[in-house]
Scaffold this active site. Structure first.
Site, PDB file in Angstrom:
ATOM      1  N   ASP A 193      -7.353  -2.114   3.983  1.00 15.78           N
ATOM      2  CA  ASP A 193      -6.074  -3.080   3.903  1.00 15.78           C
ATOM      3  C   ASP A 193      -6.419  -4.526   4.112  1.00 15.78           C
ATOM      4  O   ASP A 193      -6.120  -5.307   4.159  1.00 15.78           O
ATOM      5  CB  ASP A 193      -4.553  -2.496   3.636  1.00 15.78           C
ATOM      6  CG  ASP A 193      -4.592  -1.350   3.444  1.00 15.78           C
ATOM      7  OD1 ASP A 193      -4.431  -1.287   1.768  1.00 15.78           O
ATOM      8  OD2 ASP A 193      -3.578  -0.756   4.087  1.00 15.78           O
ATOM      9  N   ASP A 206       1.022  -1.391  -0.039  1.00 14.79           N
ATOM     10  CA  ASP A 206       0.385   0.138   0.122  1.00 14.79           C
ATOM     11  C   ASP A 206       0.772   1.456   0.199  1.00 14.79           C
ATOM     12  O   ASP A 206       2.205   1.066   0.183  1.00 14.79           O
ATOM     13  CB  ASP A 206      -0.471  -0.191   1.324  1.00 14.79           C
ATOM     14  CG  ASP A 206      -1.747   1.127   1.162  1.00 14.79           C
ATOM     15  OD1 ASP A 206      -2.342   1.546   0.349  1.00 14.79           O
ATOM     16  OD2 ASP A 206      -1.795   1.512   2.128  1.00 14.79           O
ATOM     17  N   HIS A 240      -5.389  24.096  10.130  1.00  8.52           N
ATOM     18  CA  HIS A 240      -5.399  22.773   8.756  1.00  8.52           C
ATOM     19  C   HIS A 240      -4.134  21.336   8.817  1.00  8.52           C
ATOM     20  O   HIS A 240      -2.870  22.680   9.260  1.00  8.52           O
ATOM     21  CB  HIS A 240      -5.609  23.003   7.328  1.00  8.52           C
ATOM     22  CG  HIS A 240      -6.012  22.242   5.858  1.00  8.52           C
ATOM     23  ND1 HIS A 240      -5.251  21.575   5.392  1.00  8.52           N
ATOM     24  CD2 HIS A 240      -7.579  22.211   5.291  1.00  8.52           C
ATOM     25  CE1 HIS A 240      -6.325  21.209   4.503  1.00  8.52           C
ATOM     26  NE2 HIS A 240      -6.643  21.350   4.965  1.00  8.52           N
ATOM     27  N   SER A 272      -4.066  28.611  11.807  1.00  9.21           N
ATOM     28  CA  SER A 272      -4.592  27.251  10.894  1.00  9.21           C
ATOM     29  C   SER A 272      -5.001  26.138  11.254  1.00  9.21           C
ATOM     30  O   SER A 272      -3.461  25.890  11.863  1.00  9.21           O
ATOM     31  CB  SER A 272      -4.375  27.607   9.568  1.00  9.21           C
ATOM     32  OG  SER A 272      -5.096  26.581   9.364  1.00  9.21           O
ATOM     33  N   ASP A 289       0.987  43.393   4.851  1.00  8.22           N
ATOM     34  CA  ASP A 289       0.671  43.094   3.522  1.00  8.22           C
ATOM     35  C   ASP A 289      -0.531  42.104   3.873  1.00  8.22           C
ATOM     36  O   ASP A 289      -0.649  41.182   4.548  1.00  8.22           O
ATOM     37  CB  ASP A 289       1.792  41.738   2.983  1.00  8.22           C
ATOM     38  CG  ASP A 289       3.310  43.346   3.319  1.00  8.22           C
ATOM     39  OD1 ASP A 289       3.085  44.643   3.012  1.00  8.22           O
ATOM     40  OD2 ASP A 289       3.690  42.696   3.097  1.00  8.22           O
ATOM     41  N   ALA A 324      -4.615  36.614   5.217  1.00  2.60           N
ATOM     42  CA  ALA A 324      -4.207  37.512   6.580  1.00  2.60           C
ATOM     43  C   ALA A 324      -3.600  38.349   5.665  1.00  2.60           C
ATOM     44  O   ALA A 324      -2.883  38.742   4.940  1.00  2.60           O
ATOM     45  CB  ALA A 324      -3.265  35.676   7.691  1.00  2.60           C
TER      46      ALA A 324
END
Length: 762
Positions: A637, A435, A473, A471, A511, A506
């Site tokens: 699997d 796998d 994520h 974040s 900036d 952000a």
């Protein structure tokens, strides 16, 4: 009503001869249509006509043969295995004590008194008591198995053992009452010794199997037993998973395992579905999205509506696939059992023929070297000697001893060999299917490449890390981790907004910074034309590409992928050098799969394979005549691991994959696959050498016994020599090298012992 099937977890199976006995017993039972026995998993699957047979009758057949039926509950099954081990150890201590006492009497009689024959009735009776005590005490279970096997016209190792044991008793009684010159004590001693040897052989097999189960048990924690059920009035209460119904609502917090299949009703989150789908990059989930039981909820809280329960749930479908794969897995007959299949009836036949030879030939052809007239005494002696020498004590120990040696050596390298199949079959494996996610790769996203367009890489990483600092994520974690590894400093954003499934915006150092998918950046007005070729190149490598824009200008790209394990390429090279063809299987797209395969040196790739198709792919290779090992770590699997000739689970993977495997690699090192292959090959070579030595002793002994001239003392010496040869071959080199025979292994830095104390006792 009609054809149905039942599956039982069976205790007491020590070799595939036991499996054959069970098959024969069921094949002679009216109403049974088919039966499959898995020795490695100690399971019996019976398909039968429920109008002719009941489940109770099926269980009674197993119990009549002397086997136990374990509770289907894992916790109780584990307790039953422990009880079996305790009973086995108690039997061995009792029988071993009787053997030591018997040996002491024999040595005293031979070397102190200088006699082969008994010197007193008291000594005869003491030895008789030891023989009866061993056979009907700790050895009683063997007698019951032999009786029930004979009742079903099944000739197995238990029958041969009892034939030899009762031959010893009978010979002793002949010495007591009929032929004074018969060596009474030695014949009674035979009954003690061969019963003890058999108990030792079965105990070693039980020891390895139970200790392996204990090690696996410590890894098993598949899914939560309860879930947070949200009622119609908004109340939240803990309920058992099995009590949930379709339509119920369940709340899952960040970091928790999703307990059921369902659809998201409220909330947004990223969900790691790699254990089910094989995809390493987490999926974004929001209202309407589907989730799979066993997946990991990572960032946000989700309210999920249950869409499948019971047999329709994903995990239960996988369990059903595993059951079917086990039932259809090619049967493996151990090398020792292939010998015993012919050896048992052969010994019984030779014993009868030996007796008839000394009775009939001198009567029909008087004056030959066999004498004149029926030689009843010599014929009885010959037949009894054949049965005594025919019991394959060393033959029975050959495989377990090699297994213990190999198992201990494997454990020292962090490899758990769960069954003797793993030793016998591995040397014949010609294809290893691996796998991708979590096996060849680490299984977690990491930054693979940074492309700087306006400045250097460090500044691109600092910009991206500053935007992603708040974040949750997993891709953001990959960027932040890369920044830390590079030693890049970055500022926290003044403002932050996450756009689900697309990216983040952000304010960093005043900036405007945007980090996300190229398509999303284009909709935000960012010009990507200068980076088109680079984006395609990174995507061709199978990487997930995030663009970094500062104040409306694209300043760089980050390619994030599943990092390849450090030892993956070297392991693949070892496979090829050993004549094994490596094959990668994955649910990822072909482009990603080919990129990873090329990097580690794999030529054959199976991409875009759905979770329920992996088992079929393994079956196709087996149908083509290949011996196949499968390496995996995910829920998806598990059926393929069971279907393969050898299933190898990564110990850092899911519980159901571990439980389905024949070999477990503690931790996530891929090199353990070839370590297991080399150990298995060496152990199988030792097994064959052991069997050759044992069979030579038994074969020569049986042939010599037909002459009627073999004294039981020499039979005992032959027995000791055969066992000593097997022991020396199994452990001699290892002990001389100072390796010992311990079975310790390390899991995540902690040392764990598998039955070291018990094996030292043996």
């Amino acid at each position: 009503m009609g054809t149905t099937q039942n599956q039982f977890n069976v205790g007491g199976m020590s070799c595939s001869f036991c499996a054959e006995s069970i098959k024969k017993a069921y094949s002679r039972t009216d109403g049974v249509e088919d039966v499959d026995v898995s020795l490695a998993h100690e399971e019996v699957l019976v398909r039968y006509d429920d109008e002719t047979l009941s489940e109770v009758e099926l269980k009674d057949t197993l119990r009549d043969l002397g086997y136990t039926i374990r509770d289907p509950d894992k916790e109780k099954r584990f307790e039953e295995q422990q009880a079996e081990l305790t009973n086995g150890k108690r039997r061995l201590l009792l029988a071993g004590s009787a053997s030591i006492a018997t040996a002491g009497l024999m040595l005293w009689m031979i070397f102190v008194l200088g006699r082969f024959e008994s010197t007193s009735l008291a000594m005869d009776l003491v030895t008789l008591g030891l023989a009866l005590g061993t056979m009907f005490g700790p050895g009683r279970y063997i007698l019951e198995k032999a009786y029930n096997s004979l009742r079903r016209r099944i000739f197995n190792q238990h029958v041969l053992l009892e034939a030899g044991a009762f031959a010893g008793l009978f010979g002793g009684f002949l010495g007591l009452f009929v032929f004074p010159e018969f060596p009474t004590v030695h014949f009674f001693a035979v009954s003690v010794f061969i019963t003890t040897y058999h108990i030792l052989s079965e105990y070693t097999s039980l020891l390895v199997r139970t200790r392996a189960s204990q090690a696996v048990q410590s890894l098993l924690d598949l899914r939560p037993d309860t879930a947070r059920h949200v009622t119609d009035d908004g109340a939240v209460k803990e309920v058992a998973i099995d009590d949930l119904e379709v339509g119920d609502h369940v709340r899952v917090k960040p970091g928790e395992t999703i307990p059921i299949d369902g659809a998201v009703v409220d909330g947004e989150s990223t969900v790691d579905e790699s254990v089910a789908t094989g995809e390493s990059i987490p999926e974004e989930k929001q209202s309407g999205g589907e989730v799979i039981g066993g997946s990991i909820n990572e960032t946000g809280t989700l309210l999920i509506e249950v869409t499948a329960t019971g047999e329709d749930a994903f995990l239960n479908q996988v369990a059903r696939e595993i059951e079917q794969a086990r039932a259809m897995k090619p049967g493996i007959i151990q090398l020792a059992d292939r010998v015993l299949k012919y050896f048992v009836p052969g010994v019984l036949t030779i014993a009868v023929l030996s007796f008839l030879l000394w009775i009939l030939v001198p009567a029909v052809v008087p004056g030959t070297i066999l004498g004149t007239g029926p030689q009843v005494q010599t014929g009885a002696f010959a037949a009894l000697a054949v049965l005594v020498l025919g019991y394959p004590c060393a033959l029975g120990m050959a495989t377990p001893l090699a297994l213990i040696r190999g198992g201990g050596k494997a454990a020292n390298r962090g490899i758990l060999m769960r069954s003797s199949d793993a030793f016998q079959i591995f040397p014949d494996v010609d294809h290893v299917v691996l796998d991708k996610t979590g096996t060849i790769t680490v299984g977690t996203p990491a930054v693979s490449e940074v492309v700087a367009l306006e400045s250097d890489e460090s500044e691109v990483v600092a910009t991206a890390a500053g935007a992603e600092a708040f974040s949750e994520h997993p891709l953001a974690d990959a960027i932040l981790e890369d920044a830390d590894e590079r030693g890049v400093e970055y500022a926290d954003p003044k403002s932050f907004e996450s756009v689900t499934g697309k990216g983040v915006t952000a304010t960093v150092d005043g900036d405007d910074v945007r980090v996300g998918k190229p398509d999303w950046l284009t909709t935000e007005g960012i010009d990507l034309s200068a980076a088109t070729d680079e984006i395609e190149r990174l995507q061709h490598r199978g990487l997930t590409v995030s663009g970094i824009a500062r104040d409306g200008t694209l300043v760089g790209l980050v390619g994030i992928g599943d990092e390849i394990k450090a030892d993956a390429a070297a392991t693949i090279e070892r496979m090829i050098d050993a004549g094994i063809t490596p094959v990668m299987i994955t649910g990822d797209n072909e482009r990603t799969a080919e990129a990873v395969a090329a990097e580690v040196g794999i030529d054959q790739v199976m991409a875009d394979v759905l979770p329920d198709e992996k088992r079929d792919k393994i079956g196709r290779l087996q149908y083509e005549g290949h011996r196949v090992a499968m390496v995996g770590d995910g829920i998806n699997d598990a059926p393929a691991l069971t279907q393969a000739d050898i299933g190898i689970a990564i110990g850092a993977g899911t519980d159901i994959a571990i439980e389905s495997a024949d070999i477990v690699l503690m931790g996530d090192r891929l090199g353990g696959v070839m370590d297991a292959f080399e150990i298995g090959t060496e152990s199988y070579r030792k097994t064959r050498q052991n069997l050759l030595a044992a069979f030579t002793f038994n074969g020569v002994g049986v042939a010599a016994a037909t002459t009627g001239l073999v004294h039981p003392v020499f039979a005992m010496i032959a027995m000791v020599l055969s066992v000593t040869a097997v022991l020396a071959n199994s452990f001699g080199g290892q002990l001389l090298a100072g390796e010992g025979v311990n079975t310790d292994f390390t899991v995540d830095g902690e040392n764990t012992a598998i039955g070291q104390e018990d094996e030292a006792t043996v």
